[in-house]
Design an enzyme around this catalytic site. Structure first.
Site, mmCIF file in Angstrom:
data_model
loop_
_atom_site.group_PDB
_atom_site.id
_atom_site.type_symbol
_atom_site.label_atom_id
_atom_site.label_comp_id
_atom_site.label_asym_id
_atom_site.label_seq_id
_atom_site.Cartn_x
_atom_site.Cartn_y
_atom_site.Cartn_z
ATOM 1 N N ARG A 1 -61.102 -28.978 -9.242
ATOM 2 C CA ARG A 1 -60.807 -29.576 -10.535
ATOM 3 C C ARG A 1 -59.373 -29.206 -10.924
ATOM 4 O O ARG A 1 -58.812 -28.251 -10.421
ATOM 5 C CB ARG A 1 -61.789 -29.075 -11.600
ATOM 6 C CG ARG A 1 -63.251 -29.340 -11.272
ATOM 7 C CD ARG A 1 -64.162 -28.685 -12.309
ATOM 8 N NE ARG A 1 -65.577 -28.999 -12.066
ATOM 9 C CZ ARG A 1 -66.395 -28.273 -11.319
ATOM 10 N NH1 ARG A 1 -65.945 -27.167 -10.735
ATOM 11 N NH2 ARG A 1 -67.651 -28.622 -11.162
ATOM 12 N N HIS B 1 -57.569 -36.413 -11.060
ATOM 13 C CA HIS B 1 -58.957 -35.995 -10.801
ATOM 14 C C HIS B 1 -59.578 -36.790 -9.656
ATOM 15 O O HIS B 1 -60.537 -36.343 -9.030
ATOM 16 C CB HIS B 1 -59.798 -36.161 -12.061
ATOM 17 C CG HIS B 1 -61.188 -35.628 -11.931
ATOM 18 N ND1 HIS B 1 -61.475 -34.276 -11.934
ATOM 19 C CD2 HIS B 1 -62.381 -36.254 -11.753
ATOM 20 C CE1 HIS B 1 -62.776 -34.091 -11.792
ATOM 21 N NE2 HIS B 1 -63.344 -35.276 -11.675
ATOM 22 N N ARG C 1 -60.038 -34.985 -6.311
ATOM 23 C CA ARG C 1 -61.304 -34.248 -6.119
ATOM 24 C C ARG C 1 -62.412 -35.227 -5.724
ATOM 25 O O ARG C 1 -63.233 -34.937 -4.848
ATOM 26 C CB ARG C 1 -61.686 -33.509 -7.405
ATOM 27 C CG ARG C 1 -63.097 -32.924 -7.401
ATOM 28 C CD ARG C 1 -63.306 -32.089 -8.670
ATOM 29 N NE ARG C 1 -64.716 -31.889 -8.994
ATOM 30 C CZ ARG C 1 -65.482 -30.937 -8.483
ATOM 31 N NH1 ARG C 1 -64.992 -30.097 -7.586
ATOM 32 N NH2 ARG C 1 -66.734 -30.819 -8.846
ATOM 33 N N HIS D 1 -71.155 -27.122 -8.124
ATOM 34 C CA HIS D 1 -72.141 -27.690 -9.050
ATOM 35 C C HIS D 1 -73.439 -26.887 -9.028
ATOM 36 O O HIS D 1 -73.898 -26.461 -7.974
ATOM 37 C CB HIS D 1 -72.459 -29.143 -8.676
ATOM 38 C CG HIS D 1 -71.443 -30.119 -9.161
ATOM 39 N ND1 HIS D 1 -71.295 -30.447 -10.479
ATOM 40 C CD2 HIS D 1 -70.516 -30.836 -8.487
ATOM 41 C CE1 HIS D 1 -70.321 -31.337 -10.614
ATOM 42 N NE2 HIS D 1 -69.827 -31.582 -9.419
ATOM 43 N N TYR E 1 -72.668 -38.636 -4.120
ATOM 44 C CA TYR E 1 -71.718 -38.801 -3.009
ATOM 45 C C TYR E 1 -72.448 -39.094 -1.702
ATOM 46 O O TYR E 1 -71.977 -39.884 -0.882
ATOM 47 C CB TYR E 1 -70.849 -37.553 -2.867
ATOM 48 C CG TYR E 1 -69.805 -37.465 -3.957
ATOM 49 C CD1 TYR E 1 -68.684 -38.290 -3.932
ATOM 50 C CD2 TYR E 1 -69.952 -36.579 -5.013
ATOM 51 C CE1 TYR E 1 -67.731 -38.226 -4.928
ATOM 52 C CE2 TYR E 1 -68.996 -36.508 -6.020
ATOM 53 C CZ TYR E 1 -67.897 -37.338 -5.972
ATOM 54 O OH TYR E 1 -66.949 -37.285 -6.965
#
Length: 393
Positions: A204, A314, A317, A340, A349
């Protein structure tokens, strides 16, 4: 004939002609309904429903909900010490700009689903993006959930609009590896390694800008994520722990980007282990700020040059997460790499990669079919001999 006396509560007619319902609570205190009624039957019905709720044990005194939403929401934020500074700033901005102007002066006990639906409709009609409206709705729902489950100020949450919490965001772009390296080379030399580290370590903005020399281990090819910078309205940059406990992680990086990182450390980073790896260009080496980064590095020109105008930082990422998922990594491994706590993002994803893989298979199938059709056409060609080999010209 005189009507039978109620065994629970009482109804009386007021000088205004309206009817008031009252009852004794468990402490022996006389309580009145939160509103009066046009007809006596309505007042009696309210008392009957109140008695039934008391018997079930789910009755909540309406007077407990006599707190303005703006006051309760502010207290709600203040009583959550684990919120990150940037999250607090976001919540305050959503309250100030989108919730308080229309709903702040209403007591939480008077909020209804119909009223919240009208508020949401007004926001969207006023040009507020669907993304922001969804964020504001989720914040309001969270605040009122606490009022129901923890503080017992209201009996049920009026935020019950199907789909209102969903963010219909446009699909963000994903760069190819070629584009990632091309983008890095188009930026000033001081920021080229930042693009590669952000992408291939799936970091991030706040995480990559908080990296120190001690966090980079080129021998082991790892990046350690411990802290993150957050921009707080009125306070500026604040350095703190990562977004969640899962955010504290060590991420492996490809060998191919090590030379670029090593050169960056040699050329731009002091030997002090606590020195920031990526900073502003002045001698003071200030932490990077999100709001002036694009102008500082010529971001728009560079992203347009690689064929991805409108790319956000961003999205690097996002690209890294997509590339990681394409390797066939497990959900747990992706969660760890991305930092996460929940599997939700990793599954997104993986599903995207699965769709892309299916598209590749379908394209290959179409190519095979086309090849077979060509072979069939050659077999049917009268100028070919019996072996299927084209006759000499």
């Amino acid at each position: 004939m005189a009507s039978a006396k109620r065994r629970f509560g009482a109804v009386r007619k007021l000088p205004s002609g309206r009817f008031q319902a009252r009852y004794l609570d468990s402490d022996g205190v006389m309580k009145a309904a939160p509103n009066t009624f046009a007809r006596k039957e309505e007042a009696n019905r309210w008392l009957t429903m109140t008695e039934a709720a008391l018997v079930r044990g789910d009755w909540i005194d309406p007077s407990r909900g006599r707190i303005l939403l703006k006051d309760y929401a502010e207290r709600w934020i203040n009583e959550r010490p684990k919120l990150r500074p940037r999250t607090i700033a976001l919540y305050r901005q959503l309250l100030r700009s989108h919730i308080v102007p229309k709903l702040g002066g209403i007591t939480i006990g008077d909020l209804t689903t119909a009223r919240i639906r009208s508020w949401r409709t007004e926001l969207m009609a006023g040009g507020v993006s669907a993304l922001v409206v969804a964020k504001a709705y989720r914040l309001l729902r969270a605040v009122l959930n606490t009022a129901v489950k923890e503080d017992e100020l209201i009996r049920k949450n009026p935020c019950r609009i199907p789909g209102a919490d969903k963010e219909e965001s446009a699909e963000r772009p994903v760069l190819t590896m070629v584009q990632v390296f091309a983008l890095a080379k188009l930026l000033p030399e001081q920021f080229q390694a930042m693009v590669l580290v952000t992408t291939f370590a799936c970091l991030r903005w706040g995480e990559v800008t908080a990296l120190t020399r001690a966090d980079i281990d080129l021998k082991a090819r790892t990046v350690r994520v411990v802290n993150a910078y957050g921009e707080v309205e009125g306070s500026g940059l604040e350095l703190g722990p990562t977004k969640s406990r899962a955010g504290r992680r060590t991420v492996s990086i490809p060998e191919a980007i090590v030379p670029t990182i090593r050169k960056h450390l040699d050329d731009f980073v002091p030997a002090d282990p606590a020195a920031l790896v990526f900073t502003g260009v002045s001698k003071a080496r200030p932490p990077l700020r999100r709001n002036n980064f694009a102008k500082l590095v010529g971001w728009r020109t560079a992203t347009a040059a690689v064929g991805s105008p409108g790319l956000h930082f961003h999205d690097l990422r996002h690209t890294g997460n997509t590339l990681a998922a394409a390797t066939g990594a497990s959900t747990r491994d992706l969660m760890t790499r991305m930092g996460h706590d929940s599997a939700r993002a990793a599954l997104i994803y993986q599903h995207a990669t699965a769709r892309a893989d299916k598209a590749i298979a379908e394209a290959l199938d179409a190519a095979v079919r086309a090849m077979k059709d060509d072979d069939q056409d050659q077999d049917d060609d009268p100028e070919d001999d019996a072996t299927g080999v084209p006759a000499p010209v």
